[in-house]
Motif scaffolding. Structure first.
Motif, PDB file in Angstrom:
ATOM      1  N   VAL A 189      -8.556 -10.543  25.190  1.00  0.00           N
ATOM      2  CA  VAL A 189      -7.266 -11.152  24.895  1.00  0.00           C
ATOM      3  C   VAL A 189      -6.276 -10.052  24.517  1.00  0.00           C
ATOM      4  CG1 VAL A 189      -6.080 -12.787  23.377  1.00  0.00           C
ATOM      5  CG2 VAL A 189      -8.398 -13.269  24.151  1.00  0.00           C
ATOM      6  N   ASP A 190      -5.002 -10.246  24.811  1.00  0.00           N
ATOM      7  CA  ASP A 190      -3.948  -9.279  24.461  1.00  0.00           C
ATOM      8  C   ASP A 190      -3.967  -9.032  22.952  1.00  0.00           C
ATOM      9  OD1 ASP A 190      -1.755  -7.704  24.300  1.00  0.00           O
ATOM     10  OD2 ASP A 190      -0.302  -9.282  24.762  1.00  0.00           O
ATOM     11  N   SER A 191      -4.129  -7.765  22.560  1.00  0.00           N
ATOM     12  CA  SER A 191      -4.298  -7.417  21.140  1.00  0.00           C
ATOM     13  C   SER A 191      -3.183  -6.531  20.608  1.00  0.00           C
ATOM     14  CB  SER A 191      -5.639  -6.703  20.946  1.00  0.00           C
ATOM     15  OG  SER A 191      -5.675  -5.515  21.720  1.00  0.00           O
ATOM     16  N   SER A 192      -2.097  -6.361  21.348  1.00  0.00           N
ATOM     17  CA  SER A 192      -1.038  -5.440  20.921  1.00  0.00           C
ATOM     18  C   SER A 192      -0.433  -5.873  19.583  1.00  0.00           C
ATOM     19  CB  SER A 192       0.057  -5.357  21.994  1.00  0.00           C
ATOM     20  OG  SER A 192       0.553  -6.658  22.299  1.00  0.00           O
ATOM     21  N   ASP A 193      -0.137  -7.134  19.437  1.00  0.00           N
ATOM     22  CA  ASP A 193       0.423  -7.614  18.168  1.00  0.00           C
ATOM     23  C   ASP A 193      -0.594  -7.503  17.042  1.00  0.00           C
ATOM     24  OD1 ASP A 193       2.790  -8.207  19.423  1.00  0.00           O
ATOM     25  OD2 ASP A 193       2.274 -10.328  19.743  1.00  0.00           O
ATOM     26  N   LEU A 194      -1.840  -7.751  17.350  1.00  0.00           N
ATOM     27  CA  LEU A 194      -2.886  -7.668  16.333  1.00  0.00           C
ATOM     28  C   LEU A 194      -3.049  -6.242  15.833  1.00  0.00           C
ATOM     29  CD1 LEU A 194      -5.583 -10.012  17.893  1.00  0.00           C
ATOM     30  CD2 LEU A 194      -4.123 -10.494  15.943  1.00  0.00           C
ATOM     31  N   GLU A 195      -2.933  -5.314  16.712  1.00  0.00           N
ATOM     32  CA  GLU A 195      -3.076  -3.916  16.306  1.00  0.00           C
ATOM     33  C   GLU A 195      -1.971  -3.518  15.323  1.00  0.00           C
ATOM     34  OE1 GLU A 195      -3.066  -1.851  19.974  1.00  0.00           O
ATOM     35  OE2 GLU A 195      -5.138  -2.374  20.476  1.00  0.00           O
ATOM     36  N   LYS A 196      -0.757  -4.022  15.575  1.00  0.00           N
ATOM     37  CA  LYS A 196       0.348  -3.734  14.653  1.00  0.00           C
ATOM     38  C   LYS A 196       0.088  -4.376  13.292  1.00  0.00           C
ATOM     39  CE  LYS A 196       3.840  -3.410  18.289  1.00  0.00           C
ATOM     40  NZ  LYS A 196       5.077  -4.012  18.845  1.00  0.00           N
ATOM     41  N   GLU A 197      -0.411  -5.583  13.304  1.00  0.00           N
ATOM     42  CA  GLU A 197      -0.700  -6.278  12.049  1.00  0.00           C
ATOM     43  C   GLU A 197      -1.797  -5.556  11.272  1.00  0.00           C
ATOM     44  OE1 GLU A 197      -1.595 -10.296  12.963  1.00  0.00           O
ATOM     45  OE2 GLU A 197       0.421 -10.770  13.684  1.00  0.00           O
ATOM     46  N   VAL A 198      -2.787  -5.062  11.975  1.00  0.00           N
ATOM     47  CA  VAL A 198      -3.851  -4.312  11.299  1.00  0.00           C
ATOM     48  C   VAL A 198      -3.287  -3.038  10.665  1.00  0.00           C
ATOM     49  CG1 VAL A 198      -5.961  -2.973  11.672  1.00  0.00           C
ATOM     50  CG2 VAL A 198      -5.706  -5.229  12.719  1.00  0.00           C
ATOM     51  N   GLU A 199      -2.395  -2.377  11.385  1.00  0.00           N
ATOM     52  CA  GLU A 199      -1.799  -1.148  10.861  1.00  0.00           C
ATOM     53  C   GLU A 199      -1.006  -1.434   9.593  1.00  0.00           C
ATOM     54  OE1 GLU A 199       1.211   2.443  12.363  1.00  0.00           O
ATOM     55  OE2 GLU A 199       0.643   0.805  13.702  1.00  0.00           O
ATOM     56  N   MET A 200      -0.235  -2.508   9.608  1.00  0.00           N
ATOM     57  CA  MET A 200       0.556  -2.858   8.427  1.00  0.00           C
ATOM     58  C   MET A 200      -0.350  -3.228   7.257  1.00  0.00           C
ATOM     59  SD  MET A 200       3.527  -5.118  10.309  1.00  0.00           S
ATOM     60  CE  MET A 200       4.249  -5.609   8.764  1.00  0.00           C
ATOM     61  N   ALA A 201      -1.395  -3.955   7.525  1.00  0.00           N
ATOM     62  CA  ALA A 201      -2.324  -4.327   6.461  1.00  0.00           C
ATOM     63  C   ALA A 201      -3.024  -3.101   5.895  1.00  0.00           C
ATOM     64  CB  ALA A 201      -3.349  -5.318   6.996  1.00  0.00           C
ATOM     65  N   GLN A 202      -3.318  -2.152   6.771  1.00  0.00           N
ATOM     66  CA  GLN A 202      -3.958  -0.922   6.306  1.00  0.00           C
ATOM     67  C   GLN A 202      -3.025  -0.144   5.386  1.00  0.00           C
ATOM     68  OE1 GLN A 202      -7.271   0.219   7.192  1.00  0.00           O
ATOM     69  NE2 GLN A 202      -6.741   1.474   5.388  1.00  0.00           N
ATOM     70  N   ASN A 203      -1.752  -0.079   5.754  1.00  0.00           N
ATOM     71  CA  ASN A 203      -0.778   0.624   4.921  1.00  0.00           C
ATOM     72  C   ASN A 203      -0.650  -0.039   3.556  1.00  0.00           C
ATOM     73  OD1 ASN A 203      -0.278   2.423   6.990  1.00  0.00           O
ATOM     74  ND2 ASN A 203       1.510   1.277   7.773  1.00  0.00           N
ATOM     75  N   ALA A 204      -0.633  -1.363   3.543  1.00  0.00           N
ATOM     76  CA  ALA A 204      -0.523  -2.075   2.270  1.00  0.00           C
ATOM     77  C   ALA A 204      -1.729  -1.799   1.393  1.00  0.00           C
ATOM     78  CB  ALA A 204      -0.373  -3.566   2.529  1.00  0.00           C
ATOM     79  N   TYR A 205      -2.844  -1.740   2.015  1.00  0.00           N
ATOM     80  CA  TYR A 205      -4.058  -1.464   1.245  1.00  0.00           C
ATOM     81  C   TYR A 205      -4.033  -0.048   0.687  1.00  0.00           C
ATOM     82  CZ  TYR A 205      -8.946  -0.383   0.287  1.00  0.00           C
ATOM     83  OH  TYR A 205     -10.115   0.028  -0.318  1.00  0.00           O
ATOM     84  N   ASP A 206      -3.655   0.895   1.535  1.00  0.00           N
ATOM     85  CA  ASP A 206      -3.618   2.287   1.089  1.00  0.00           C
ATOM     86  C   ASP A 206      -2.625   2.456  -0.065  1.00  0.00           C
ATOM     87  OD1 ASP A 206      -5.459   2.881   3.017  1.00  0.00           O
ATOM     88  OD2 ASP A 206      -3.992   3.628   4.469  1.00  0.00           O
ATOM     89  N   LEU A 207      -1.487   1.777   0.032  1.00  0.00           N
ATOM     90  CA  LEU A 207      -0.487   1.877  -1.027  1.00  0.00           C
ATOM     91  C   LEU A 207      -1.021   1.324  -2.339  1.00  0.00           C
ATOM     92  CD1 LEU A 207       2.383   2.504  -1.951  1.00  0.00           C
ATOM     93  CD2 LEU A 207       3.054   0.220  -1.128  1.00  0.00           C
ATOM     94  N   ALA A 208      -1.752   0.221  -2.263  1.00  0.00           N
ATOM     95  CA  ALA A 208      -2.308  -0.360  -3.485  1.00  0.00           C
ATOM     96  C   ALA A 208      -3.305   0.593  -4.123  1.00  0.00           C
ATOM     97  CB  ALA A 208      -2.973  -1.688  -3.156  1.00  0.00           C
ATOM     98  N   VAL A 209      -4.103   1.260  -3.291  1.00  0.00           N
ATOM     99  CA  VAL A 209      -5.082   2.203  -3.825  1.00  0.00           C
ATOM    100  C   VAL A 209      -4.384   3.394  -4.488  1.00  0.00           C
ATOM    101  CG1 VAL A 209      -6.923   3.810  -3.213  1.00  0.00           C
ATOM    102  CG2 VAL A 209      -6.856   1.512  -2.206  1.00  0.00           C
ATOM    103  N   VAL A 210      -3.370   3.931  -3.824  1.00  0.00           N
ATOM    104  CA  VAL A 210      -2.648   5.081  -4.375  1.00  0.00           C
ATOM    105  C   VAL A 210      -1.955   4.710  -5.681  1.00  0.00           C
ATOM    106  CG1 VAL A 210      -0.688   6.638  -3.991  1.00  0.00           C
ATOM    107  CG2 VAL A 210      -2.332   6.216  -2.167  1.00  0.00           C
ATOM    108  N   THR A 211      -1.382   3.524  -5.674  1.00  0.00           N
ATOM    109  CA  THR A 211      -0.685   3.071  -6.884  1.00  0.00           C
ATOM    110  C   THR A 211      -1.653   2.973  -8.053  1.00  0.00           C
ATOM    111  OG1 THR A 211       0.910   1.824  -5.566  1.00  0.00           O
ATOM    112  CG2 THR A 211       0.685   1.210  -7.875  1.00  0.00           C
ATOM    113  N   LYS A 212      -2.808   2.478  -7.806  1.00  0.00           N
ATOM    114  CA  LYS A 212      -3.783   2.389  -8.898  1.00  0.00           C
ATOM    115  C   LYS A 212      -4.185   3.777  -9.400  1.00  0.00           C
ATOM    116  CE  LYS A 212      -8.360   0.939 -10.226  1.00  0.00           C
ATOM    117  NZ  LYS A 212      -9.674   0.415  -9.832  1.00  0.00           N
ATOM    118  N   LYS A 213      -4.368   4.697  -8.477  1.00  0.00           N
ATOM    119  CA  LYS A 213      -4.758   6.041  -8.889  1.00  0.00           C
ATOM    120  C   LYS A 213      -3.679   6.672  -9.771  1.00  0.00           C
ATOM    121  CE  LYS A 213      -7.762   7.183  -4.978  1.00  0.00           C
ATOM    122  NZ  LYS A 213      -7.934   8.069  -3.802  1.00  0.00           N
ATOM    123  N   GLU A 214      -2.441   6.445  -9.359  1.00  0.00           N
ATOM    124  CA  GLU A 214      -1.352   6.999 -10.157  1.00  0.00           C
ATOM    125  C   GLU A 214      -1.323   6.369 -11.542  1.00  0.00           C
ATOM    126  OE1 GLU A 214       2.126   6.330  -7.871  1.00  0.00           O
ATOM    127  OE2 GLU A 214       1.743   7.989  -6.472  1.00  0.00           O
TER     128      GLU A 214
END
Length: 550
Positions: free
Chosen positions: A232-257
């Motif tokens: 199935v066409d996954s182009s939109d899904l790939e973008k959503e995964v990227e955004m979710a990954q960024n949100a997760y990474d930001l939450a982790v960095v924020t906690k470390k700080e």
């Protein structure tokens, strides 16, 4: 047409009565011969209506010839001889002695019965000559008198015929059909139809509102577990995964700080608290020595209290400061969203959850994955290595069905062959039969033992389960069993042309025959004659005739 038929019936009854009367007037030693060419004469002024529109009127005391003056001749000119080889003439034709009062009354009643209703002729005008042929039939009506007389004639004919046949002397014993009672085997079989399917069957669906780009399989293909069926066409899904990954990474960095800030703040708070404690101790000595005013001691105490509160404001985990719990929740939420997006991206490759055969493909390239044809699943996968038959057993028969019972399976595709199976499972609950019936049925699964059978999934087959069977049983047809109002059961036995009622109990019941067990031992055994179609009105001890002898 109805009136013509009535006239014919009336004439036929008259002829029958006349023949019966003549037969009853036979006298031995006389001979009456009817020769070809003699005319048949009808007296008493009766009308004889003939077929095909011809009319013959008979007047009192005159002779009338049948059918336009044609003579009634005997077949091939042969003589008609009466019974017992004796010559006989009717009293009317031969004048063989006077008639009795009973016979005269019979003749008068016959004439009165056949006479036309005088009411019918009153006040009626004559018709034209061309209407004469149909007028009699058109106006013929059955009066109440004629209806009653016709019924009486019919009874008289039946009585006369019975008297002629049986001579009115004695009654004949009733006839019953019998057969020899034999022993044999009998089975009670339960036959139910149901669909054949694979043992494992799954519907493969997708919740992605994305276009199908490629189909990897077709119907009939053998697939393994986790094999890709479609992409199935996954182009939109790939973008959503990227955004979710960024949100997760930001939450982790924020906690470390925040963790680092907590550690540093806690260390400083400890230092400030220790300094305030030292200042408080020094001020207390100085005030006690009188070198500083008491107000300084109060200030030092307040400063120390503030430092302690600052230290206590930090959360300690295993003695170490930790960032606020809210940062951990942010990380968990971001992680959950990231997993969802990754799963969605992974589902862009539609996979088979089991090993089996693709039996249906309900999608095609260009359609949305979550909108297959007719809202059906994208794919149906079944394990056809092991087939099974789904049947629904009635609540009245399920008590005789058990897991492990052998089953014989038949289907048109087998061309007369049979396949063996076994009851694999019985549902613990019943369900409605449907069709407005109150009967309940229990879903039951039959495992098909032969893996190389010609049976295929999706067809209908017939399962036969042996519920009961008996060997060397007294077997009778179902029509030979009688049941009284009190529920007691009987078989009618004929011995020495006498009918006996034998009380019995039933055993195994087949489709047509059934097993019977005599209540009294020895009262019924192999070789006895039994009535095949039991007659309820024949009492025990009645003399009968049968088609076989004891």
């Amino acid at each position: 047409m109805c009136f013509l038929q009535m006239a014919r019936i009336e004439r036929s009854i008259y002829n029958i009565l006349k023949k019966v009367k003549q037969d009853m007037e036979i006298r031995p030693g006389k001979e009456a011969k009817l020769t070809a060419g003699k005319e048949a004469k009808l007296t008493a002024g009766k009308e004889a209506r003939l077929t095909e529109g011809e009319e013959a009127k008979l007047t009192a005391g005159k002779e009338a010839k049948l059918t336009a003056g044609k003579e009634a001749r005997l077949t091939e000119g042969e003589e008609a001889k009466l019974t017992e080889g004796e010559e006989a003439k009717s009293r009317q034709g031969a004048g063989n002695g006077p008639k009795s009062e009973e016979e005269l009354e019979f003749d008068r009643e016959l004439e009165r019965m056949m006479a036309p209703d005088p009411e019918e002729g009153k006040g009626k005008k004559k018709k034209k000559k061309k209407e004469k042929k149909t007028s009699a039939l058109r106006k013929a009506k059955w009066s109440r008198k004629r209806k009653l007389l016709t019924a009486g004639i019919t009874l008289a004919v039946l009585f006369g015929a019975g008297k002629t046949l049986f001579g009115g002397k004695k009654e004949t014993a009733p006839f019953v059909a019998t057969q020899v009672l034999e022993t044999g085997s009998i089975q009670n079989r339960l036959a139910i139809t149901g669909p054949v399917s694979g043992t494992d069957s799954v519907d493969v669906v997708s919740n992605l509102h994305a276009e199908v780009l490629e189909l990897k399989v077709k119907e009939g293909d053998r697939v393994e577990k986790d094999q890709v069926l479609a992409i199935v066409d996954s182009s939109d899904l790939e973008k959503e995964v990227e955004m979710a990954q960024n949100a997760y990474d930001l939450a982790v960095v924020t906690k470390k700080e925040r963790q680092k800030e907590a550690e540093q703040g806690f260390a400083k708070a400890m230092q400030d608290c220790q300094a305030a404690k030292n200042a408080l101790d020094r001020t207390a000595v100085m005030v006690q020595a009188g070198s500083e005013p008491p107000v300084n001691l109060e200030q030092a105490q307040n400063t120390y209290a503030d430092a302690v509160r600052q230290v206590n404001s930090y959360t300690l985990v295993n003695g170490r400061p930790a960032a606020d719990e809210s940062y951990d929740l942010q990380i968990k939420n971001a992680e959950f969203e990231l997993e969802k997006k990754k799963e969605a991206l992974e589902s862009a490759q539609v996979k088979s959850p089991i090993a089996g055969t693709v039996v249906r493909v309900n999608t095609k390239v260009g359609q949305f994955a979550d909108k297959p044809e007719d809202e059906r699943p994208m794919f149906i996968i079944e394990n056809l290595d092991q087939l099974e038959l789904e049947i629904k057993v009635s609540e009245y028969s399920i008590g005789k069905v058990a897991v492990g019972q052998p089953v014989t399976i038949r289907a048109d595709i087998l061309n007369g062959e049979v396949v063996e199976g076994v009851v694999a499972s019985i549902s613990p609950t019943g369900e409605e039969k449907g069709g407005g019936s109150t009967e309940r049925v229990i879903p039951t699964t039959v495992a098909i033992a032969d893996p190389n059978t010609k049976l295929i999934a999706g067809i209908t087959a017939r399962a036969e389960i042996i519920l009961e069977e008996a060997e060397d049983a007294l077997v009778i047809p179902g029509t030979a069993l009688l049941q009284k109002e009190d529920g007691s059961l009987y078989v009618q036995k004929v011995e020495n042309q006498i009918l006996y009622w034998i009380p019995v109990e039933t055993g195994v019941e087949g489709d047509v025959d059934l097993e019977v067990i005599p209540v009294e031992e020895g009262s019924l055994k192999a070789g006895d004659l039994i009535v095949t179609n039991a007659v309820a009105f024949l009492e025990d001890g009645t003399a009968v005739l049968s088609n076989a002898a004891n």
